[in-house]
Design a protein around this motif. Structure first.
Motif: not given
Length: 216
Positions: A95, A114, A121
């Motif tokens: 991420p 997330q 996210c």
């Protein structure tokens, strides 16, 4: 899957670890459905998978569990997300990398934001603007686009799609052209990020193997 509860934690860890190692060895993401079916049948017969499962279920139920359980989550796990994340790859594109690709290197992922289906996210840029990010391979572009569009319309957030390009698999130029046209029509950000494969997790300690579903 509920059948996970049938297996003791240490047996579940051993089987899923073996499955993911075998899937990596055969290049799972490149296989046809027919080739995958053949491997399911083979794995039910192996000592490190089938022999363990045979103590808890029939061969046919074992094959179904493999297909609809660990292997259904293989792609997510290989990116460190989803129910079986602890058995997948770690240290690869994540991420934070996605946020940097979409919003710049100073972007930060919002803690606890997330999720999966598709991977997504929230992230903040240096100006404090919060954006929704959805990412995955080009083959899942339709779902990524819909998730980002929904966040933009329903939640009123700036939204971006980040297409991951696995090693050796760049997105075809014709697909990029289509993606750009669709993203522009929906007023969404679109980015392409070469994916770095992480390190395949080793055997999981028995105390951690029943850590439950980590999907968010």
């Amino acid at each position: 899957m509920s059948r996970d509860r049938t297996l003791p934690a240490h047996q579940l860890a051993a089987v899923v670890t073996a499955l993911y190692a075998r899937a990596d060895d055969v290049g799972w993401s490149t296989l046809t459905p027919q080739e995958r079916t053949r491997h399911y049948a083979e794995w039910v017969e192996t000592p490190d998978v089938g022999k363990i499962l045979a103590a808890y279920m029939t061969p046919e139920k074992a094959r179904t569990w493999i297909k609809d359980g660990p292997m259904k989550e293989y792609v997510n796990a290989s990116r460190g997300t989803g129910r079986y994340a602890r058995f997948g790859r770690h240290g690869g594109t994540g991420p934070t990398d996605v946020a940097a690709a979409a919003l710049g290197p100073a972007a930060t992922v919002v803690p606890g934001s997330q999720g999966v289906k598709p991977p997504h996210c929230l992230a903040e840029d240096p100006a404090g603007t919060t954006s929704y990010l959805a990412w995955g391979e080009a083959g899942n572009f339709r779902n990524l686009l819909w998730a980002a569009l929904r966040a933009a319309v329903v939640d009123g957030l700036p939204a971006h799609v980040v297409v991951l390009e696995p090693p050796g698999r760049p997105t075809p130029s014709a697909d990029i052209k289509t993606h750009r046209a669709m993203a522009q029509r929906c007023d969404l950000g679109l980015h392409y990020l070469p994916e770095v494969a992480g390190r395949l997790a080793g055997p999981v300690p028995a105390g951690d193997a029943d850590g439950g579903d980590r999907d968010q």
